[in-house]
Design a protein around this motif. Sequence first.
Motif, short mmCIF file in Angstrom:
data_model
loop_
_atom_site.label_atom_id
_atom_site.label_comp_id
_atom_site.label_asym_id
_atom_site.label_seq_id
_atom_site.Cartn_x
_atom_site.Cartn_y
_atom_site.Cartn_z
N ASN A 113 -7.67 0.99 4.07
CA ASN A 113 -7.19 0.40 2.82
C ASN A 113 -7.03 -1.11 2.91
O ASN A 113 -6.58 -1.74 1.96
N SER A 134 0.82 -1.21 0.00
CA SER A 134 0.00 0.00 0.00
C SER A 134 0.86 1.26 0.00
O SER A 134 1.84 1.35 0.72
N TYR A 185 -6.77 -0.70 8.95
CA TYR A 185 -6.84 0.57 8.24
C TYR A 185 -7.87 0.49 7.12
O TYR A 185 -8.21 -0.60 6.65
N LYS A 198 2.62 -5.27 9.44
CA LYS A 198 1.65 -4.51 8.66
C LYS A 198 1.28 -5.42 7.48
O LYS A 198 1.98 -5.44 6.47
N TYR A 247 -3.42 6.19 4.74
CA TYR A 247 -2.78 5.14 5.54
C TYR A 247 -1.43 5.62 6.06
O TYR A 247 -1.11 5.47 7.24
#
Length: 191
Positions: free
Chosen positions: A181, A27, A179, A149, A32
Amino acid sequence: MRKLTYFVACSVDGYIAQSDGSHNGFSSDAKYFACLGADFPEIFPSQFREVMGIHAENKWFDVVLMGRKTYEVGLKDGITNPYSHMKQYVFSCSMLFSPDENVELVRENAVELVTSLKNETGKGIWLCGGADLATTLFAHKLIDQLILKINPFLMGSGIPLFSGVIGQTALELVNSNIYENGVVLLDYRVK
């Protein structure tokens, strides 16, 4: 004693980078990054901190550890001092010298150095990448925390979270965040 945290982005299938070291698929969503910057301002390289307007003091870490391949991601673009806001160590047997006086090259005795760093006073120590280094430090029970993450895609192949076999280890989930996204942050304490 300072805590050593392996804090890294990975795909759902556990890869931290493509085989060539690139990060295609991860991402790059601005919202974010803004959320991460508020929670973990020190994890962004210095040049991105400036662009993103991150001027906060380090909250969690004041030392960063990198394997050679992780360091070379920025080095390919001429970035020799990626985390000027922290003490930086690059671990490599193949590099002969550090290209920057602010980045200390560690060619041997990684376990001894990290043990010594953990016994110093200060904020935490961040292992930002290096599957080989992560495997070595995990095998010596030096990693205290694992923050992943997890990006919502399957890479299929690439550089794994750990480069070698590690023993089965219990983890305790101490925090999580999802998050917008689709990235899921999982914060584990190594038991």
